[in-house]
Design a protein around this motif. Structure first.
Motif, mmCIF file in Angstrom:
data_model
loop_
_atom_site.group_PDB
_atom_site.id
_atom_site.type_symbol
_atom_site.label_atom_id
_atom_site.label_comp_id
_atom_site.label_asym_id
_atom_site.label_seq_id
_atom_site.Cartn_x
_atom_site.Cartn_y
_atom_site.Cartn_z
ATOM 1 N N VAL A 84 57.201 20.162 54.711
ATOM 2 C CA VAL A 84 56.950 20.430 56.125
ATOM 3 C C VAL A 84 56.649 21.905 56.332
ATOM 4 C CG1 VAL A 84 58.161 18.503 57.143
ATOM 5 C CG2 VAL A 84 59.432 20.528 56.536
ATOM 6 N N THR A 115 59.507 30.954 46.576
ATOM 7 C CA THR A 115 60.858 30.882 47.139
ATOM 8 C C THR A 115 61.272 29.439 47.385
ATOM 9 O OG1 THR A 115 60.002 31.120 49.363
ATOM 10 C CG2 THR A 115 60.771 33.118 48.296
ATOM 11 N N ALA A 121 64.325 22.584 51.844
ATOM 12 C CA ALA A 121 63.894 23.951 51.549
ATOM 13 C C ALA A 121 62.580 24.267 52.258
ATOM 14 C CB ALA A 121 63.752 24.149 50.045
ATOM 15 N N PHE A 149 61.534 22.922 54.970
ATOM 16 C CA PHE A 149 61.893 22.989 56.376
ATOM 17 C C PHE A 149 62.430 24.396 56.702
ATOM 18 C CE2 PHE A 149 62.646 21.855 60.438
ATOM 19 C CZ PHE A 149 63.632 20.951 60.772
ATOM 20 N N ALA A 150 63.361 24.869 55.869
ATOM 21 C CA ALA A 150 63.940 26.192 56.092
ATOM 22 C C ALA A 150 62.862 27.264 56.021
ATOM 23 C CB ALA A 150 65.029 26.470 55.058
ATOM 24 N N PHE A 151 62.009 27.168 55.017
ATOM 25 C CA PHE A 151 60.947 28.146 54.846
ATOM 26 C C PHE A 151 60.031 28.174 56.066
ATOM 27 C CE2 PHE A 151 58.294 30.854 52.390
ATOM 28 C CZ PHE A 151 56.993 30.544 52.719
ATOM 29 N N MET A 206 60.721 27.322 59.133
ATOM 30 C CA MET A 206 61.380 27.893 60.297
ATOM 31 C C MET A 206 61.532 29.403 60.156
ATOM 32 S SD MET A 206 61.934 25.194 62.194
ATOM 33 C CE MET A 206 63.352 25.056 63.250
ATOM 34 N N VAL A 207 61.836 29.861 58.945
ATOM 35 C CA VAL A 207 61.971 31.305 58.739
ATOM 36 C C VAL A 207 60.647 31.985 59.026
ATOM 37 C CG1 VAL A 207 62.282 33.109 57.012
ATOM 38 C CG2 VAL A 207 63.865 31.210 57.080
ATOM 39 N N SER A 219 59.820 32.185 62.587
ATOM 40 C CA SER A 219 60.639 33.239 63.183
ATOM 41 C C SER A 219 60.019 34.608 62.904
ATOM 42 C CB SER A 219 62.049 33.152 62.602
ATOM 43 O OG SER A 219 62.940 33.888 63.378
ATOM 44 N N VAL A 220 59.521 34.796 61.704
ATOM 45 C CA VAL A 220 58.871 36.069 61.366
ATOM 46 C C VAL A 220 57.628 36.265 62.223
ATOM 47 C CG1 VAL A 220 57.586 37.263 59.561
ATOM 48 C CG2 VAL A 220 59.777 36.209 59.027
ATOM 49 N N ASN A 250 58.892 36.949 65.847
ATOM 50 C CA ASN A 250 59.845 38.003 66.172
ATOM 51 C C ASN A 250 59.535 39.361 65.573
ATOM 52 O OD1 ASN A 250 61.508 36.281 67.716
ATOM 53 N ND2 ASN A 250 62.409 35.474 65.852
ATOM 54 N N LEU A 251 58.717 39.399 64.524
ATOM 55 C CA LEU A 251 58.404 40.692 63.899
ATOM 56 C C LEU A 251 57.315 41.364 64.718
ATOM 57 C CD1 LEU A 251 59.559 41.986 61.346
ATOM 58 C CD2 LEU A 251 57.512 41.275 60.140
ATOM 59 N N VAL A 255 56.510 23.884 62.977
ATOM 60 C CA VAL A 255 56.812 22.731 62.141
ATOM 61 C C VAL A 255 56.063 21.501 62.650
ATOM 62 C CG1 VAL A 255 58.888 22.074 63.420
ATOM 63 C CG2 VAL A 255 58.680 21.466 61.034
ATOM 64 N N VAL A 256 55.788 21.472 63.939
ATOM 65 C CA VAL A 256 55.049 20.350 64.503
ATOM 66 C C VAL A 256 53.640 20.289 63.917
ATOM 67 C CG1 VAL A 256 54.067 19.425 66.622
ATOM 68 C CG2 VAL A 256 56.372 20.326 66.631
ATOM 69 N N LEU A 280 68.416 21.780 61.513
ATOM 70 C CA LEU A 280 68.424 22.581 60.302
ATOM 71 C C LEU A 280 69.687 23.419 60.189
ATOM 72 C CD1 LEU A 280 66.682 22.875 57.862
ATOM 73 C CD2 LEU A 280 65.649 24.896 58.868
ATOM 74 N N TRP A 287 66.806 37.073 65.650
ATOM 75 C CA TRP A 287 66.803 36.734 64.231
ATOM 76 C C TRP A 287 67.956 35.820 63.844
ATOM 77 C CZ3 TRP A 287 62.503 37.561 61.887
ATOM 78 C CH2 TRP A 287 61.723 38.675 62.207
ATOM 79 N N PHE A 336 68.761 30.270 58.200
ATOM 80 C CA PHE A 336 67.861 29.553 57.302
ATOM 81 C C PHE A 336 67.681 30.286 55.976
ATOM 82 C CE2 PHE A 336 67.729 26.925 60.653
ATOM 83 C CZ PHE A 336 66.874 27.211 61.697
ATOM 84 N N LEU A 341 68.361 28.814 52.186
ATOM 85 C CA LEU A 341 67.549 28.945 50.979
ATOM 86 C C LEU A 341 68.370 29.549 49.839
ATOM 87 C CD1 LEU A 341 64.186 30.072 52.580
ATOM 88 C CD2 LEU A 341 64.580 27.984 51.308
ATOM 89 N N LEU A 399 70.679 26.879 48.440
ATOM 90 C CA LEU A 399 69.977 25.938 47.575
ATOM 91 C C LEU A 399 69.689 26.557 46.222
ATOM 92 C CD1 LEU A 399 67.520 24.266 50.076
ATOM 93 C CD2 LEU A 399 69.502 23.243 49.003
#
Lengths: 290, 292
Positions: free
Chosen positions: A33, A74, A90, A92-94, A96-97, A100-101, A104-105, A214-215, B223, B262, B268, B272, B275
């Motif tokens: 995803v 990663t 993993a 999914f987490a990537f 979302m991170v 966020s970057v 927010n950055l 993610v959508v 998540l 953040w 998240f 990672l 994991l």
């Protein structure tokens, strides 16, 4: 005519996304995803390089691809010896991170405001000005992406991917370094998604984080599934179909506020129907084991 | 100020622990990524919040409404989607994809029905705060925390002591062996799904009560809950709460030391790292690709 060319470009971009996702999801059985995250990486790289350093399209594409390849590690390394469910988590987490970057950055990406004024693509000094020229460029790139995936899929490596899909432990027992192979194809898939992002950035001239959520990843998954995962033409057909669907909806006259939600419900319904009735998709590919 | 950060983190963590608890209950028995868990969460949140906007409805009833809504949706998904798919001998990947589709359908339906704007429940009780160890605790926070703890202990007791709970643990441990001994896998799975969905509905309401409810809150919450569940060890009930506390504190520490936007990314990244370095978390078993 303009509108038709616009649809052609969209189809080309999503075709690149779909075939590259299919390499890992359809052929190797690793559902990700995170595809929109790599798509976004390529787009933001092209945008930032284009605006700040005037880097031409031909350079920004490979740079974006390299960044995507690095980032993909990663994910692939975190799920080394774990069940595939953890690979999905993993990704999914990537995803979302990275969103966020992007969001927010603000110093780099200008956050929700997005980046505008991305210069038009230029190939060897010749600026791609007209819609027709860009459509041709897009189709060419899509063709290259398709060929790359096709060559991999029909090579001995492609057969190993199928083996990993069917029974990874067995493939490893036969001596295949499944971790390296999975990391490699995931990197290829990420790189191609990034190239689609570069294309998108130069096409629209403006990008913002909302295009890379993610959508969006789920949308690409839907294209692969509905068309037919792991098949030759399935992902392309899926891309064509799911790009045309909202355009057709537009003619039905749904109010804009509602259209996005209805679109997504349709995608979800199509995937659900596929899972229950025909997981092999329209063209008939990998039925995800059913 | 750190005591305030830790306190906020612990309180938030109690809710995350609840989210993780529901997910871990479903995952350990059903053994696939039931991402539609986020859908039951959102539906529970909206049900509870909508009830609270009706005048004269006591808070407890809203909470029950949230739990019921989550449980009903979970049961419906189990009966109308997962069961038929299992009957067709679908692998977990197919169940996951169907679950993803349901999540998309439900979240967008909620957005259509209630609008994409944030819904804030009418503040029923917003007076008073207590000081603990040099930090402030609002009555909303303490209510949420107590609610989460109560549900946690209830679930823990239920799975440890009741015959039904023992059947669930049996199926989670080894489904085939459990069926050999006479445990009906089908009804046990359905029960796990209902319990998990009820917990997600409850935590949806708790979270919405503390902040607000949006149709797309599901993905992030799912998540974060999964992170907490993995941190504690998938399948472990005390682990879920411990993981939740860890995640809550990490989130608020991240918000305090970096910046509020953040706080989710911090969680998240922790996922990672987990994991990569310790996928079994605190109390989980070391994971392997296949066990003979």
């Amino acid at each position: 005519m303009e509108y038709l060319l616009h649809v052609v470009v969209l189809v080309a971009i999503y075709a690149i996304l779909a075939v590259s996702l299919d390499l890992i999801a359809g052929r190797t059985g690793l559902v990700s995803v995170a595809h929109a995250a790599f798509y976004g990486l390529g787009a933001y790289t092209a945008a930032l390089l284009g605006i700040h350093s005037g880097v031409p399209f031909l350079l920004s594409v490979p740079i974006g691809m390299l960044i995507a390849i690095g980032a993909s590690l990663t994910v692939s390394l975190t799920s080394a010896r774990l069940h595939d469910d953890y690979f999905v988590i993993a990704t999914f987490a990537f995803q979302m991170v990275l969103f966020s970057v992007f969001n927010n950055l603000i110093g780099l990406t200008r956050g929700p405001l997005g980046i505008s004024g991305i210069p038009k693509a230029s190939v060897f000094g010749w600026t791609v000005q007209s819609s027709l020229a860009f459509a041709v460029l897009a189709i060419l790139l899509a063709g290259v992406a398709y060929l790359v995936i096709d060559r991999i899929a029909n090579s001995p490596l492609g057969r190993v991917l199928l083996a990993i899909r069917e029974d990874e432990v067995f493939a490893a027992a036969l001596g295949k370094n499944t971790l390296k192979i999975k990391a490699a194809v995931f990197a290829v898939s990420a790189a191609l998604a990034a190239s689609a992002g570069s294309l998108y950035a130069h096409y629209v001239g403006y990008i913002d984080p909302q295009s890379f959520t993610v959508v969006e990843s789920i949308l690409v998954i839907s294209m692969v599934i509905v068309g037919g995962a792991g098949s030759r033409w399935g992902p392309v057909i899926g891309a064509i179909l799911l790009v045309l669907l909202p355009e057709i909806l537009r003619f039905v006259g749904l109010p804009n506020a509602v259209a996005a939600n209805v679109r997504q419900i349709l995608y979800g319904a199509l995937v659900l129907a596929a899972m229950i009735i025909r997981p092999r998709g329209l063209v008939g590919g990998y039925g995800f084991g059913r | 100020m750190t005591s305030q950060v830790v306190l906020n983190g612990v309180l938030a963590g109690l809710t995350w622990g609840l989210v993780a608890l529901g997910f871990t209950v479903v995952y350990s028995t059903a053994r696939f990524l039931h991402v539609a868990y986020a859908a039951t969460f959102v539906v529970g949140a909206y049900a509870g919040v909508s009830l609270s906007r009706v005048s004269g409805v006591p808070l407890v009833v809203c909470a029950f409404g949230a739990v019921a809504a989550g449980a009903v949706l979970g049961a419906a998904v189990e009966i109308f989607v997962y069961r038929p798919l299992r009957r067709m001998r679908s692998p977990s990947l197919v169940l996951f994809l169907a679950s993803l589709a349901i999540l998309i359908i439900v979240e967008n339906s909620v957005a259509l029905l209630f609008g994409s704007e944030i819904q804030v429940p009418a503040r029923v009780a917003e007076q008073g705060s207590i000081r603990i160890l040099g930090a402030q605790l609002s009555s909303a926070q303490s209510g949420t925390g107590i609610g989460a703890l109560a549900l946690f202990f209830f679930t823990w007791a239920f799975t440890r002591l009741s015959p039904v709970g023992k059947r669930m643990r049996a199926v989670a441990s080894d489904a085939e062996l459990a069926s050999v001994v006479g445990v009906d896998e089908r009804s046990t799975l359905a029960l796990a799904m209902v319990i998990g969905s009820a917990l997600s509905g409850a935590s949806g309401f708790l979270l919405a009560y503390d902040t607000s409810a949006t149709p797309t809150m599901g993905f992030t919450v799912l998540l974060v809950g999964v992170t907490a569940a993995i941190a504690g060890g998938m399948g472990s009930i005390p682990g879920a709460m411990l993981g939740g506390l860890l995640v809550g504190v990490a989130q608020h520490a991240g918000a305090w030391f970096l910046a509020p936007e953040w706080q989710d990314a911090v969680v998240f990244v922790i996922l990672l790292l987990l994991l990569l370095l310790r996928p079994q978390g605190f109390f989980g078993k070391p994971l392997r690709k296949v066990t003979v």
